[in-house]
Design an enzyme around this catalytic site. Structure first.
Site, short mmCIF file in Angstrom:
data_model
loop_
_atom_site.label_atom_id
_atom_site.label_comp_id
_atom_site.label_asym_id
_atom_site.label_seq_id
_atom_site.Cartn_x
_atom_site.Cartn_y
_atom_site.Cartn_z
N GLY A 55 0.69 -1.27 -0.02
CA GLY A 55 0.00 -0.03 -0.02
C GLY A 55 0.76 1.26 -0.03
O GLY A 55 2.09 1.15 0.37
N CYS A 82 5.11 -6.05 1.65
CA CYS A 82 5.57 -4.72 1.64
C CYS A 82 4.71 -4.14 2.79
O CYS A 82 4.98 -4.07 3.91
CB CYS A 82 5.35 -4.25 0.19
SG CYS A 82 6.23 -2.46 0.10
N TYR A 83 3.76 -3.18 2.61
CA TYR A 83 3.04 -2.52 3.64
C TYR A 83 2.49 -3.63 4.81
O TYR A 83 2.16 -3.42 5.79
CB TYR A 83 2.19 -1.60 2.86
CG TYR A 83 1.32 -0.86 4.08
CD1 TYR A 83 1.77 0.30 4.49
CD2 TYR A 83 0.15 -1.36 4.61
CE1 TYR A 83 0.96 1.13 5.50
CE2 TYR A 83 -0.71 -0.56 5.60
CZ TYR A 83 0.00 0.71 5.96
OH TYR A 83 -0.82 1.13 7.10
N HIS A 172 7.70 -7.70 -3.91
CA HIS A 172 6.47 -8.09 -4.46
C HIS A 172 6.53 -9.39 -4.95
O HIS A 172 7.05 -9.34 -6.27
CB HIS A 172 6.05 -6.94 -5.12
CG HIS A 172 5.56 -5.62 -4.60
ND1 HIS A 172 4.37 -5.59 -3.89
CD2 HIS A 172 6.03 -4.67 -3.90
CE1 HIS A 172 4.02 -4.40 -3.33
NE2 HIS A 172 5.35 -4.11 -3.09
N GLU A 174 4.13 -10.95 -6.42
CA GLU A 174 3.03 -10.85 -7.49
C GLU A 174 3.53 -10.44 -8.57
O GLU A 174 2.67 -10.41 -9.78
CB GLU A 174 1.87 -10.31 -6.97
CG GLU A 174 1.84 -8.89 -6.65
CD GLU A 174 2.46 -8.51 -5.08
OE1 GLU A 174 3.42 -9.22 -4.86
OE2 GLU A 174 2.21 -7.24 -5.00
N ASP A 231 -18.85 -9.95 -22.02
CA ASP A 231 -19.48 -10.02 -20.57
C ASP A 231 -20.85 -10.55 -20.51
O ASP A 231 -21.39 -11.44 -19.76
CB ASP A 231 -19.09 -8.82 -19.54
CG ASP A 231 -17.55 -8.64 -19.73
OD1 ASP A 231 -16.85 -9.24 -20.11
OD2 ASP A 231 -17.38 -7.19 -19.33
N LYS A 373 -11.58 -10.05 -16.25
CA LYS A 373 -11.71 -10.10 -17.74
C LYS A 373 -11.15 -11.45 -18.46
O LYS A 373 -11.93 -12.30 -19.09
CB LYS A 373 -11.21 -8.94 -18.30
CG LYS A 373 -11.82 -8.81 -19.77
CD LYS A 373 -12.96 -7.99 -19.96
CE LYS A 373 -13.43 -8.19 -21.31
NZ LYS A 373 -14.83 -7.29 -21.60
#
Ligand code: XMP
Length: 517
Positions: A55, A82-83, A172, A174, A231, A373
């Site tokens: 964050g 991290c945060y 990170h 990710e 969608d 998506k």
């Protein structure tokens, strides 16, 4: 939520969604909850593990967000990123400092000791490349923690309390720049949280169908607005599988679609799938209301209002319908929770033209609200929808109206449709369609002089646009070869009457937007 879910508490990092996506890619179901929402309630649903995201704030300020005490009382593994690492340390009795050792970008860490978090992927004493982005750092560990990896700038690059199964990483895992970051997330989910990698589109499909049946009940009727996009199509197919003929689709054809799209919707849903379909052909009404209008926002407003008016009128004819289907996606859900007091900075303000009339009093059925998506596309394939529809580029609700700057006329629409079809045909033939986020032609309200045969021509200019993007919020220009662009230009000028000059838009977003209006 259940023992087969990982709960991600979002402290506002730009890359929180990537944590969810990476885990879903390896078959782990995840849900993201903004830290400002009711964390205790989510923890009470017993996730298998909890991840605290990064964050933009500093835990050294007293008024920044924290993990709820319930997170550490749940007895489940926790991974702070991290945060998330910093707040975990601060909340459990350690110390976090703001300081000189800021690190942004690639960094090398050394693995200090073996840990289930690293398993066999990152052996002790090895060096690993990770991606850092932090100003604050951990300065003192809480009781029970030890260092399992360090870097020059971050002596506490990875920490663990193996007994309580609490882990913290300053980097990170990710983002793709952290090589082996996925392995680390996998180790956390599978080995540490004891989960099975069992989440798949087939599982989601079965689960979503069961949920629709439960929500709608044995008699309930559902209305679903079809737009021609991915969608609403996937939502319709799923609901049709769940309740069959009790679904009626409403296709408001505003006459602003691309070439062949309206026909495709009618033939696929009405004829192939045999779904009761109301096809409201209303191009004259839309064009009538748009006559003489040049302002982009006014165009949007007129189209949005006319759409709702028609949709309302058509759906009122469907007797006993109590439910309205919407193709809401997970990023919209996260965004709307965040908008209600979250800590993200950017909020997109586009309204889809399928927007919900507020006084319709219909209960929403949103079978895609937990999907990203690309997952909707995977689900569409799982349900057997044709690839041409499933992999279709996003298309704005107001359609071609915002690709004709200035006044819209039937003639201009016809020209644009043809030019756009030639452009997309060439892109498909070159095998580039799936590399591009959106590609389209724009018809400019400008005429220029040309020479065709031996005669002078005075016709419209057509601009081509193609961008790459991950979410439409930012975009880069697609770098076509000039030879490709000249081939497209030749074909359009030769085949499309009314156009004699082509330009390629080389503006990224920002500062440009993807659409021209
Ligand atoms: P911009 O032009 O803002 O577009 O960079 C970002 C993404 O949003 C789509 N877009 C819209 N979608 N109604 C929609 O449903 C709209 O009014 C609208 N305007 C832009 C655009 O196609 C791109 O994918």
């Amino acid at each position: 939520m259940s023992r087969q879910t990982i709960l991600i508490i979002d402290f506002g990092s730009q890359v929180t969604q990537l944590i969810a996506r990476r885990l879903r890619e390896i078959g782990i179901y995840t849900e993201i909850l903004p830290s400002t929402a009711n964390q205790a309630e989510a923890v009470a649903k017993q996730p298998a593990g909890i991840i605290l995201s990064g964050g933009p704030n500093s835990v050294t300020s007293a008024d920044t967000p924290r993990a709820d005490e319930a997170v550490f009382a749940a007895g489940v593994p926790v991974l702070g990123i991290c945060y998330g690492q910093q707040t975990m340390v601060a909340q459990l009795g350690g110390l976090v400092e703001s300081g000189n050792s800021r690190e942004f970008g690639r960094a090398e860490i050394t693995i200090a000791s073996s840990s289930p978090l690293f398993a066999n992927d990152w052996p002790a004493a090895s060096a690993q490349t990770v991606w850092m982005s932090h100003g604050d750092h951990v300065a003192e560990l809480p009781d029970g923690f030890s260092v399992i990896a360090s870097s020059k700038g971050a002596p506490f690059a990875a920490i663990a309390d193996e007994t309580r199964r609490y882990y913290g990483v300053q980097f990170h895992p990710e983002v793709v720049h952290t090589e082996g970051g996925i392995a680390l997330l996998r180790n956390f989910a599978l080995s540490i949280c004891g989960m099975e990698a069992s989440w798949s589109m087939a599982a989601y499909r079965a689960q979503a169908i069961a949920q629709i049946r439960e929500q709608v009940g044995p008699e309930g009727r559902v209305i679903c607005g079809l737009s021609g996009g991915v969608d609403s199509s996937v939502a319709a197919i799923l609901i049709h599988e769940a309740i069959g003929e009790r679904l009626t689709c409403v296709f408001v054809d505003h006459g602003l679609l691309r070439k062949g799209e309206a026909e495709e919707v009618v033939s696929l849903f009405g004829k192939h799938y045999n779904i009761p379909l109301i096809h409201a052909e209303a191009s004259d009404m839309f064009l009538g209301r748009l006559a003489g209008v040049s302002d982009p926002e006014q165009k949007r407003k007129i189209i949005g209002n006319a759409f709702i008016e028609l949709f309302d009128a058509e759906s009122a004819k469907i007797e006993g319908a109590r439910f309205l289907a919407q193709g809401t996606l997970y990023p919209d859900v996260i965004e709307s929770i965040s908008a209600a007091g979250g800590n993200h900075v950017t909020i997109k303000s586009h309204h889809n033209v399928g927007g919900l009339p507020e006084d319709m009093k219909l209960e929403l059925v949103e079978p895609l609200r937990m999907l990203f998506k690309d997952e909707v596309r995977a689900l569409g394939r799982e349900c057997g929808l044709p690839e041409s529809l499933v992999s279709r580029h996003p298309f704005p609700g107001p359609g071609l109206a915002i690709r004709i700057p200035g006044e819209i006329t039937k003639d201009k629409l016809a020209i644009l449709r043809e030019a756009d079809a030639v452009y997309l045909d060439e892109i498909r033939q070159a095998g580039l369609y799936d590399e591009i986020w959106q590609a389209f032609a724009v018809l400019l309200p400008v005429k220029t002089v040309g020479v065709m045969g031996d005669a002078r021509s005075y016709e419209y200019v057509c601009a081509l646009r193609a961008v790459t993007s991950t979410d439409g919020m930012t975009a880069d220009v697609y770098p076509f070869d000039v030879s490709f662009l000249t081939k497209v230009a030749t074909r359009i000028v030769n085949e499309v009457k009314g156009v004699n000059r082509i330009t390629y838009d080389i503006t990224s977003k920002p500062p440009g937007t993807i659409e021209w209006e």
